[in-house]
Scaffold this active site. Structure first.
Site, PDB file in Angstrom:
ATOM      1  N   ASP A  23      29.617  19.603 -42.455  1.00 59.11           N
ATOM      2  CA  ASP A  23      30.200  20.869 -42.332  1.00 59.11           C
ATOM      3  C   ASP A  23      31.450  20.775 -41.077  1.00 59.11           C
ATOM      4  O   ASP A  23      30.913  20.102 -39.959  1.00 59.11           O
ATOM      5  CB  ASP A  23      29.408  22.105 -42.156  1.00 59.11           C
ATOM      6  CG  ASP A  23      30.308  23.251 -42.639  1.00 59.11           C
ATOM      7  OD1 ASP A  23      31.488  23.218 -42.897  1.00 59.11           O
ATOM      8  OD2 ASP A  23      29.472  24.673 -42.268  1.00 59.11           O
ATOM      9  N   ARG A  27      37.606  23.141 -39.799  1.00 56.69           N
ATOM     10  CA  ARG A  27      37.850  23.711 -38.265  1.00 56.69           C
ATOM     11  C   ARG A  27      38.252  22.671 -37.668  1.00 56.69           C
ATOM     12  O   ARG A  27      39.351  22.776 -36.622  1.00 56.69           O
ATOM     13  CB  ARG A  27      36.444  24.161 -37.987  1.00 56.69           C
ATOM     14  CG  ARG A  27      36.225  25.752 -38.130  1.00 56.69           C
ATOM     15  CD  ARG A  27      35.167  26.119 -38.132  1.00 56.69           C
ATOM     16  NE  ARG A  27      34.107  25.629 -39.198  1.00 56.69           N
ATOM     17  CZ  ARG A  27      32.661  25.594 -39.079  1.00 56.69           C
ATOM     18  NH1 ARG A  27      32.095  26.176 -38.234  1.00 56.69           N
ATOM     19  NH2 ARG A  27      32.175  25.331 -40.186  1.00 56.69           N
ATOM     20  N   HIS A  40      39.095  16.218 -43.643  1.00 59.89           N
ATOM     21  CA  HIS A  40      38.293  15.877 -44.951  1.00 59.89           C
ATOM     22  C   HIS A  40      38.628  14.387 -44.829  1.00 59.89           C
ATOM     23  O   HIS A  40      37.535  13.613 -45.013  1.00 59.89           O
ATOM     24  CB  HIS A  40      38.629  16.358 -46.520  1.00 59.89           C
ATOM     25  CG  HIS A  40      38.564  17.625 -46.513  1.00 59.89           C
ATOM     26  ND1 HIS A  40      37.186  18.444 -45.932  1.00 59.89           N
ATOM     27  CD2 HIS A  40      39.262  18.871 -47.101  1.00 59.89           C
ATOM     28  CE1 HIS A  40      37.284  19.650 -46.402  1.00 59.89           C
ATOM     29  NE2 HIS A  40      38.583  19.914 -46.904  1.00 59.89           N
ATOM     30  N   TRP A  72      34.175  24.802 -55.817  1.00 60.56           N
ATOM     31  CA  TRP A  72      35.195  24.852 -56.929  1.00 60.56           C
ATOM     32  C   TRP A  72      35.950  26.073 -56.537  1.00 60.56           C
ATOM     33  O   TRP A  72      37.284  26.073 -57.306  1.00 60.56           O
ATOM     34  CB  TRP A  72      34.517  24.939 -58.327  1.00 60.56           C
ATOM     35  CG  TRP A  72      33.978  23.472 -58.645  1.00 60.56           C
ATOM     36  CD1 TRP A  72      32.625  23.350 -58.914  1.00 60.56           C
ATOM     37  CD2 TRP A  72      34.677  22.540 -59.217  1.00 60.56           C
ATOM     38  NE1 TRP A  72      32.579  21.996 -59.334  1.00 60.56           N
ATOM     39  CE2 TRP A  72      33.742  21.410 -59.345  1.00 60.56           C
ATOM     40  CE3 TRP A  72      35.934  22.029 -59.016  1.00 60.56           C
ATOM     41  CZ2 TRP A  72      34.045  20.106 -59.925  1.00 60.56           C
ATOM     42  CZ3 TRP A  72      36.380  20.714 -59.418  1.00 60.56           C
ATOM     43  CH2 TRP A  72      35.370  19.883 -59.628  1.00 60.56           C
ATOM     44  N   LEU A 134      19.424   0.765 -48.733  1.00 60.67           N
ATOM     45  CA  LEU A 134      19.763   2.312 -48.533  1.00 60.67           C
ATOM     46  C   LEU A 134      19.972   2.986 -49.819  1.00 60.67           C
ATOM     47  O   LEU A 134      20.877   2.461 -50.674  1.00 60.67           O
ATOM     48  CB  LEU A 134      20.787   2.525 -47.386  1.00 60.67           C
ATOM     49  CG  LEU A 134      21.200   4.049 -47.405  1.00 60.67           C
ATOM     50  CD1 LEU A 134      20.072   4.699 -46.513  1.00 60.67           C
ATOM     51  CD2 LEU A 134      22.701   4.067 -46.738  1.00 60.67           C
ATOM     52  N   ARG A 191      22.627  19.616 -40.369  1.00 60.00           N
ATOM     53  CA  ARG A 191      24.044  20.576 -40.523  1.00 60.00           C
ATOM     54  C   ARG A 191      24.772  20.469 -39.391  1.00 60.00           C
ATOM     55  O   ARG A 191      24.239  20.890 -38.389  1.00 60.00           O
ATOM     56  CB  ARG A 191      23.715  22.034 -41.236  1.00 60.00           C
ATOM     57  CG  ARG A 191      24.872  22.517 -41.595  1.00 60.00           C
ATOM     58  CD  ARG A 191      24.759  24.068 -42.229  1.00 60.00           C
ATOM     59  NE  ARG A 191      26.201  24.515 -42.602  1.00 60.00           N
ATOM     60  CZ  ARG A 191      26.286  25.330 -43.747  1.00 60.00           C
ATOM     61  NH1 ARG A 191      25.183  25.532 -44.420  1.00 60.00           N
ATOM     62  NH2 ARG A 191      27.451  25.333 -44.041  1.00 60.00           N
ATOM     63  N   SER A 199      22.835  26.671 -47.628  1.00 53.88           N
ATOM     64  CA  SER A 199      23.977  26.929 -48.590  1.00 53.88           C
ATOM     65  C   SER A 199      23.648  26.096 -50.179  1.00 53.88           C
ATOM     66  O   SER A 199      24.282  25.242 -50.493  1.00 53.88           O
ATOM     67  CB  SER A 199      25.062  26.068 -47.953  1.00 53.88           C
ATOM     68  OG  SER A 199      25.563  26.802 -46.909  1.00 53.88           O
TER      69      SER A 199
HETATM   70  C1  FPP Z   1      32.820  20.926 -45.181  1.00 53.13           C
HETATM   71  O1  FPP Z   1      33.738  21.093 -44.119  1.00 53.13           O
HETATM   72  C2  FPP Z   1      33.060  19.749 -45.928  1.00 53.13           C
HETATM   73  C3  FPP Z   1      33.410  19.476 -47.175  1.00 53.13           C
HETATM   74  C4  FPP Z   1      33.375  20.920 -48.199  1.00 53.13           C
HETATM   75  C5  FPP Z   1      33.505  18.380 -47.975  1.00 53.13           C
HETATM   76  C6  FPP Z   1      32.940  17.039 -47.484  1.00 53.13           C
HETATM   77  C7  FPP Z   1      33.879  15.827 -47.823  1.00 53.13           C
HETATM   78  C8  FPP Z   1      33.962  14.785 -47.065  1.00 53.13           C
HETATM   79  C9  FPP Z   1      33.278  14.503 -45.734  1.00 53.13           C
HETATM   80  C10 FPP Z   1      35.139  13.801 -47.623  1.00 53.13           C
HETATM   81  C11 FPP Z   1      34.446  12.626 -48.176  1.00 53.13           C
HETATM   82  C12 FPP Z   1      33.137  12.805 -49.114  1.00 53.13           C
HETATM   83  C13 FPP Z   1      32.481  11.612 -49.492  1.00 53.13           C
HETATM   84  C14 FPP Z   1      31.106  11.923 -50.183  1.00 53.13           C
HETATM   85  C15 FPP Z   1      33.173  10.344 -49.586  1.00 53.13           C
HETATM   86  P1  FPP Z   1      34.747  22.429 -44.389  1.00 53.13           P
HETATM   87  O2  FPP Z   1      36.087  22.290 -45.116  1.00 53.13           O
HETATM   88  O3  FPP Z   1      33.767  23.341 -45.113  1.00 53.13           O
HETATM   89  O4  FPP Z   1      34.871  22.776 -43.118  1.00 53.13           O
HETATM   90  P2  FPP Z   1      35.046  24.243 -42.382  1.00 53.13           P
HETATM   91  O5  FPP Z   1      33.875  25.004 -42.743  1.00 53.13           O
HETATM   92  O6  FPP Z   1      35.444  24.094 -40.973  1.00 53.13           O
HETATM   93  O7  FPP Z   1      36.299  24.699 -43.124  1.00 53.13           O
END
Ligand code: FPP
Length: 244
Positions: A23, A27, A40, A72, A134, A191, A199
């Site tokens: 997470d 931010r 991301h 989604w 792994l 987390r 969540s």
């Molecule tokens: C949460 O951050 C993260 C996600 C919803 C997506 C996680 C995805 C990746 C790490 C990219 C690649 C993944 C793989 C498995 C190859 P957020 O957007 O909710 O952050 P925020 O809470 O700060 O807005």
């Protein structure tokens, strides 16, 4: 470098199964005046590091919450960028993961994913199925309540058809109908980003897991943070409801 099997014999041994709610990508990006997708992208780099670190530490199962069923609801442009990153990861990384002995598996609602992503997932699972260094489990389009609902439906169908006697339904039967059937439950859930919630992640499976919440945003999470979280896990006294 020590072999994976010798690492698993170290004292104290590493947790067998580490599950991570990644997470804070958004931010991280906002704090730097960049687009969420840049967050991301950096988050994907962290995935690479954490996979390497997990192998080095002798972790057997690493489950990453890549995209929740609730995700989604995000704007179409962000979903499409996330799916693009996932395609990139699957196309670019499979060979290296396979060479490192990583077995890939995916949990979550595949019918909601694009056909080409489902094909990439199936290819990754097939190509890496003999690996043992792994088990990398990626939760995509995943929701625990939906997983449990599907398991209940499947058990009910088997009872209705006479294949299963309702008096034999126990925790093992339920576990065997989850998408994680055959995998050990997580020992440690991490987390990032300071949020302290589960969540809708592996609700059944985390019943006795140690939960470690850390303030670091996912793109900044390092192999050292992983080691710190595992050290914190070792300091905990796991009693499974019994006395010490
Ligand atoms: C949460 O951050 C993260 C996600 C919803 C997506 C996680 C995805 C990746 C790490 C990219 C690649 C993944 C793989 C498995 C190859 P957020 O957007 O909710 O952050 P925020 O809470 O700060 O807005």
């Amino acid at each position: 470098m020590k072999s994976v099997s010798s690492l698993r014999e170290t004292t104290p041994p590493p947790p067998v199964h580490v599950a991570i709610i990644m997470d804070g990508n958004g931010r991280w990006a906002q704090g730097r005046g960049r687009s969420r997708i840049e967050g991301h992208r950096r988050g994907m780099e962290t995935v690479r590091e954490v996979v390497k670190g997990s192998i080095e530490l002798g972790v057997e199962y690493l489950t990453l919450y890549g995209f929740s069923i609730e995700n989604w609801k995000r704007p179409a442009a962000e979903i499409s960028s996330l799916m693009g990153l996932l395609r990139l990861y699957l196309r670019q990384e499979i060979k290296a993961l396979d060479q490192r002995g990583v077995r890939m598996r995916f949990i979550g609602q595949r019918p909601l994913l694009a056909d080409d992503i489902v094909s990439l997932i199936e290819e990754a699972e097939e190509q890496t199925k003999g690996n043992t260094a792994l088990n990398l489990v990626v939760a995509l389009s995943y929701g625990a309540r939906q997983e449990i609902t599907a398991a209940v439906q499947s058990v009910a169908r088997r009872v209705a058809s006479g294949e299963l006697d309702d008096s034999t339904i126990d925790e093992t039967v339920i576990s065997q109908h989850l998408e994680t059937a055959g995998m050990p439950d997580p020992d440690l859930v991490i987390r990032t980003s300071g949020e302290q919630r589960i969540s809708n992640f592996l609700l059944w499976q985390v019943a006795y897991a140690e939960l470690v919440f850390i303030d670091t945003l996912w793109p900044d999470f390092s192999q050292e943070d992983l080691r710190d979280a595992i050290n914190e896990y070792h300091r905990r006294d796991r009693r499974y409801g019994a006395t010490g």
